[in-house]
Design a protein around this motif. Structure first.
Motif, short mmCIF file in Angstrom:
data_model
loop_
_atom_site.label_atom_id
_atom_site.label_comp_id
_atom_site.label_asym_id
_atom_site.label_seq_id
_atom_site.Cartn_x
_atom_site.Cartn_y
_atom_site.Cartn_z
N TYR A 61 -0.17 -4.48 10.78
CA TYR A 61 1.32 -4.76 10.44
C TYR A 61 1.78 -5.83 9.39
O TYR A 61 2.34 -5.40 8.40
CB TYR A 61 1.63 -4.51 11.08
CG TYR A 61 3.91 -4.05 10.93
CD1 TYR A 61 4.15 -3.00 9.85
CD2 TYR A 61 4.80 -4.70 11.07
CE1 TYR A 61 5.18 -2.85 9.42
CE2 TYR A 61 5.73 -4.43 11.28
CZ TYR A 61 6.26 -3.61 10.33
OH TYR A 61 7.51 -4.27 9.80
N GLN A 62 1.31 -6.91 10.07
CA GLN A 62 1.65 -8.53 9.36
C GLN A 62 1.36 -8.73 8.78
O GLN A 62 1.90 -9.23 7.64
CB GLN A 62 1.74 -9.33 10.66
CG GLN A 62 2.83 -8.72 12.74
CD GLN A 62 4.26 -9.17 11.71
OE1 GLN A 62 4.42 -9.33 10.76
NE2 GLN A 62 5.00 -8.67 12.44
N GLN A 64 0.29 -6.90 6.15
CA GLN A 64 0.49 -5.38 5.62
C GLN A 64 1.68 -6.05 4.66
O GLN A 64 1.93 -6.30 3.69
CB GLN A 64 0.47 -3.92 5.67
CG GLN A 64 0.93 -2.87 4.23
CD GLN A 64 0.69 -1.57 5.02
OE1 GLN A 64 1.05 -1.36 6.10
NE2 GLN A 64 0.72 -1.41 4.25
N THR A 65 2.56 -6.27 6.16
CA THR A 65 3.83 -7.07 5.46
C THR A 65 3.82 -8.21 4.31
O THR A 65 4.29 -8.93 3.80
CB THR A 65 4.55 -6.94 7.12
OG1 THR A 65 5.49 -6.28 7.77
CG2 THR A 65 6.05 -7.86 6.33
N ASN A 66 2.91 -8.97 5.17
CA ASN A 66 2.80 -10.68 4.35
C ASN A 66 2.07 -10.04 2.89
O ASN A 66 2.38 -10.81 1.61
CB ASN A 66 1.31 -11.22 5.00
CG ASN A 66 1.07 -12.56 4.38
OD1 ASN A 66 2.01 -13.46 4.07
ND2 ASN A 66 0.41 -12.81 4.47
N SER A 68 2.96 -7.91 0.79
CA SER A 68 3.55 -7.67 0.71
C SER A 68 4.71 -8.28 -0.03
O SER A 68 5.76 -8.19 -1.56
CB SER A 68 4.92 -5.56 1.08
OG SER A 68 3.82 -4.98 0.91
N LEU A 69 4.91 -8.95 0.94
CA LEU A 69 6.35 -9.77 0.62
C LEU A 69 5.02 -11.01 -0.90
O LEU A 69 6.17 -11.79 -1.50
CB LEU A 69 6.65 -11.10 2.24
CG LEU A 69 6.89 -10.01 3.33
CD1 LEU A 69 7.34 -11.13 4.40
CD2 LEU A 69 8.62 -10.53 2.48
N CYS A 158 -0.64 1.81 10.33
CA CYS A 158 -1.32 1.97 9.07
C CYS A 158 -1.30 3.30 8.24
O CYS A 158 -0.82 3.72 6.95
CB CYS A 158 -1.83 0.26 8.40
SG CYS A 158 -1.27 -0.98 9.05
#
Length: 250
Positions: A61-62, A64-66, A68-69, A158
């Motif tokens: 999850y982290q 994927q978030t990273n 996107s950021l 995910c």
């Protein structure tokens, strides 16, 4: 030839030794005093394994978030460069009216002179308000962790949210056509529109819904066993409900 035979003998002896160790451990496990201890160790191993699985999901999850950021940051940097470029290359022929100039122009008016009333400008008709298409929210890590293990099997957090993203794509694509004026539709969209209307029932009134055909038309998803398992999880998480009728599942 002799060396190969010796290696074979060593290999066989190692296997025999391993079997003896396993048998000795097995016999120890039958002892009442040690059986309780071994059971506790087994429980601890299961707990550690579950914890490692949670860590793995959180890491995914982290990541994927990273990602996107990083994409968002790159997009903002490009926008900032465009703004700076526009700021530095303002065309010289554009009028530049300042606040002081505006005040001077107003002060030039003679208060004794009658001011001609300006004709009222008819207000433009406000643009037609666009209807907001409701999309499904992603599931949280807490919701994922509360899904029974037998239900999610080897699926990851995910993977489930990726399916939600595709479902939202199908919903938005469908209802953009539904909200589009019929006069602006081509024949293909008219056919889709008519199918959408035919699939509605009294139970779907005021609700957004899709059918299997919409998934095939608007997404890259395959209507296979894995998809139906994920849909079952989404029902468990109260993200969607199912309405049957007329040979269709909505």
């Amino acid at each position: 030839m002799a060396s190969d035979l010796e290696q074979l003998c060593v290999y066989v002896n190692e296997k025999i030794g391993n079997i003896k160790k396993i048998l000795s451990i097995r016999s120890l496990g039958q002892a009442p005093a040690l059986k309780t201890t071994l059971n506790k160790i087994g429980d601890e191993i299961v707990t550690v394994n579950e914890l490692l699985n949670k860590f793995e999901l959180e890491i995914l999850y982290q990541e994927q978030t990273n990602k996107s950021l990083k994409e968002l940051r790159a997009s903002l940097e490009d926008d900032f460069k465009d703004v700076e470029h526009l700021k530095e290359h303002i065309p010289s022929y554009l009028p530049q009216v300042t606040a002081t100039q505006s005040l001077v122009n107003k002060s030039d008016l003679d208060p004794k002179e009658p001011v001609e009333a300006e004709e009222p400008v008819l207000a433009k008709k406000p643009p037609k308000e666009q209807k907001v298409i409701k999309e499904m929210h992603f599931i949280t890590t807490d919701e994922f962790n509360n899904v029974p293990a037998y239900m999610k099997s080897r699926l990851t957090y995910c993977q489930i949210n990726d399916v939600i993203k595709e479902i939202n794509k199908a919903v938005v694509s469908k209802y953009k056509i539904m909200h589009q004026p019929k006069a602006s539709m081509n024949s293909a969209k008219r056919n889709l529109y008519q199918r959408f209307i035919n699939e509605e029932t009294k139970d779907t009134k005021g609700r957004y819904f899709i059918v299997e055909a919409d998934i095939k038309d608007f997404t890259a998803l395959k209507a296979d066993k894995r998809l139906y398992v994920i849909l079952n999880i989404l029902r468990h998480c109260q993200r969607l409900s199912e309405v049957r009728g007329g040979g269709l599942t909505r």
